[in-house]
Design an enzyme around this catalytic site. Structure first.
Site, PDB file in Angstrom:
ATOM      1  N   SER A 154       0.840  -1.194   0.000  1.00  0.00           N
ATOM      2  CA  SER A 154       0.000   0.000   0.000  1.00  0.00           C
ATOM      3  C   SER A 154       0.876   1.245   0.000  1.00  0.00           C
ATOM      4  CB  SER A 154      -0.912   0.007   1.237  1.00  0.00           C
ATOM      5  OG  SER A 154      -0.134   0.092   2.426  1.00  0.00           O
ATOM      6  N   LYS A 155       0.231   2.413  -0.010  1.00  0.00           N
ATOM      7  CA  LYS A 155       0.952   3.679  -0.095  1.00  0.00           C
ATOM      8  C   LYS A 155       1.896   3.896   1.078  1.00  0.00           C
ATOM      9  CE  LYS A 155      -2.626   6.066  -2.771  1.00  0.00           C
ATOM     10  NZ  LYS A 155      -3.613   7.170  -2.790  1.00  0.00           N
ATOM     11  N   ARG A 156       1.580   3.295   2.222  1.00  0.00           N
ATOM     12  CA  ARG A 156       2.458   3.499   3.384  1.00  0.00           C
ATOM     13  C   ARG A 156       3.825   2.831   3.201  1.00  0.00           C
ATOM     14  NH1 ARG A 156       2.390  -0.864   7.107  1.00  0.00           N
ATOM     15  NH2 ARG A 156       0.929  -2.517   6.557  1.00  0.00           N
TER      16      ARG A 156
END
Length: 597
Positions: free
Chosen positions: A303-305
């Protein structure tokens, strides 16, 4: 099946007529046999479910950027189609009217084109099975919803949102699956007509059998089975007349003659609903292949994290499409060898493998045969069902391999334009650019790396290098004596003359200089590297020094780039306090900005 023989889609046996036994000359079939005591050769043939025509699709939702997971799914579909001589279809699933935008659609198409995944049918291309946006196919969904209603496979459900919430709450209290238990599955015609007259909003619910199970043979995961009593009747058309995802997908795949559905494993639960719709509409079922998710290093969903996750982000960071495609292909797939370097063309290619062999019968007569195999580089059977870890370090390394594999003219153009666009050089081509790219390319994994390696070459951090612990052995090896001799050679004009002759002239001078100091090898080259480049490590020294000289004489470096010319280097060298340095006292760092980057 032919897939049992080297995973090939077809196999042809040729015999040399003058040597072939008579039974092979006479019989024309896919299997050849003779006496058990002599030999037997069997050839098997296979075809897809769709009359031999392979058609796959990639169906993104234009609600954001193209995720690397979606790009890999598109790639696997593309490679499967190319290896089978089939069609790669692009379909836009934009039924989420609130979140879907044409801007997102354009970005997804741009990313696919950048990766080289050209579609045979779809937006901008057309085809015989369009339109290729779900928002333009609503009449088709209405047609098949009506057909299901007439056949009794769906029914009108007039339950309100409050009633549905209450059903879920009751099911939760009883620890039961949240399946629909409303009355409308068994409502009378009179009850239905009454609600229609009142204008009560309704959905179309699919009537799921209460008993039994459904089983598919997934090409990646093997046999997958579901019990029908865990599902409950599900909605296929909303009360506003918009179709639900699973209904759209089924109608689209069937009416577009999709033979293989290759998608992410998160869609596996949807397969049960879709299979029931296929059966109700009497559509032929495609073959399914559910690809594992791409995981972060901590094995959670990427994911973006975890950093950049979209294809567009990697493009902006300086990655090549060749590197991205190669790396994405290896996330869950391999060709069974240790080779990791592939181009898109190699991955999607089928090639002919020819095997010659000789067999002897009981009469000691030999028979020569030639077997031709059509072998696919990419095979869905070699896709791993385990999750694949996204390793950004390996992606960077892979990109570097493809960058350096480019024709030198293309690499030079790419890097030269970068150097000029970021304000390091005044020109993007010429002898300096050509030689600099050749010298520095091994230190470039991304195009953006080229800025750092060139600025490093042009800089002269002499004082900070001399003050470092790593430089102590070089300093203690009478570095001040080499510096004095070097300055004298520069002042006499020897070094400028040698550099003007290029690399050959420079190397000739270095050899003579070493003899005069009675130094050679590391005891000669390390002091020269430190004193002339200001560093302990770097690319090949002779080429580096000649390039530094050319940068100054050609005036190709912009003034703001922190370039220290050969003349300025010797000015700095004259200012070194060798006595203080040998005593271990701190040496002041250059006061001029040009001394280092």
């Amino acid at each position: 099946m032919a897939s049992l023989v080297l995973n090939t889609p077809w196999l042809r046996i040729r015999s040399l007529p003058e040597l072939a036994p008579t039974f092979l000359r006479r019989r024309q079939s896919s299997s050849f046999y003779c006496s058990r005591r002599s030999f037997a050769v069997v050839a098997c043939f296979s075809a897809s479910n769709n009359g031999g025509s392979v058609r796959v699709r990639f169906a993104p939702s234009p609600t954001g950027n193209l995720h690397v997971g979606g790009a890999r799914t598109a790639l696997f579909n593309y490679l499967f189609a190319r290896s089978k001589g089939g069609k790669f279809v692009l379909r836009i699933e934009d039924t989420d009217l609130e979140r879907s935008t044409r801007e997102s659609e354009a970005a997804v198409l741009q990313d696919l084109s950048w990766l080289g995944l050209d579609w045979d049918e779809g937006p901008g291309v057309g085809g015989d099975f369009g339109p290729y946006r779900q928002s333009e196919r609503n009449a088709l969904y209405q047609q098949y919803a009506k057909k299901l209603l007439e056949s009794g496979h769906v029914y009108r459900c007039f339950c309100s949102s409050e009633e549905l919430v209450k059903m879920k709450e009751i099911a939760k209290l009883k620890q039961l699956p949240p399946v629909y238990t409303g009355k409308w599955a068994t409502a009378s015609e009179a009850e239905i007509e009454q609600e229609l007259e009142k204008g009560t909003p309704f959905t179309y619910r699919f009537r799921v059998p209460k008993e039994g199970s459904l089983k598919i043979n997934d090409l990646i995961r093997g046999e997958v089975c579901w019990n029908l009593d865990t599902l409950g009747d599900f909605v296929v058309m909303r009360s506003n007349g918009q179709p639900v995802y699973n209904f759209c997908v089924t109608v689209d795949d069937a009416t577009m003659a999709i033979s293989h559905v290759i998608r992410a494993e998160e869609h596996l639960p949807n397969t049960l609903r879709q299979a029931l719709i296929y059966k109700a509409l009497e559509f032929p079922m495609p073959q399914f292949a559910h690809v594992s998710l791409i995981l972060a290093p901590d094995r959670s969903k990427l994911s973006k994290r975890h950093g950049a996750t979209s294809v567009g982000q990697y493009r902006e960071m300086g990655y090549l499409p060749q590197g991205m495609v190669n790396y994405l292909a290896l996330l869950g797939w391999g060709d069974g060898t240790e080779n990791e370097f592939f181009t898109l063309e190699e991955l999607g290619r089928s090639f002919l493998l020819t095997i010659n062999f000789t067999l002897f019968d009981l009469h000691r007569h030999h028979h020569v045969f030639v077997l031709d195999f059509a072998v696919e580089k990419f095979s869905i059977e070699r896709v791993n069902k385990s999750g694949a870890i996204f390793d950004s370090t390996k992606l960077r390394w892979m990109n570097g391999q493809h960058l350096r594999a480019l024709p030198i003219e293309k690499l030079t153009k790419l890097v030269g334009e970068r150097w000029k666009s970021v304000g390091i050089l005044t020109a993007s081509e010429g002898v300096f650019v050509d030689e600099a790219v050749e010298l520095l390319k091994d230190g470039i994994d991304l195009v953006t790396d080229s800025e750092k390696v060139l600025l490093n070459l042009l800089s002269y951090p002499l004082h900070s290098t001399l003050a470092s612990a790593e430089a102590k052995p070089a300093v203690e090896d009478k570095l001040h004596e080499v510096a004095a001799s070097l300055i004298a050679a520069y002042d006499s004009g020897e070094i400028p003359s040698a550099l003007a002759e290029g690399q050959a002239g420079w190397q000739k001078w270095v050899k003579a200089f070493g003899k005069s100091l009675k130094r050679k090898g590391k005891s000669l080259f390390m002091p020269l590297r430190v004193l002339l480049t200001g560093k302990l490590h770097g690319p090949e020294m002779a080429t580096s020094i000649v390039l530094i000289h050319k940068a100054g004489s050609l005036g190709i470096v912009v003034p703001q780039a922190g370039f220290v010319s050969m003349e300025e280097r010797f000015k700095i060298l004259r200012e070194v306090d060798w006595e203080a340095l040998n005593k271990g006292e701190s040496v002041p760092v250059e006061s001029t900005a040009a001394a280092s980057t």
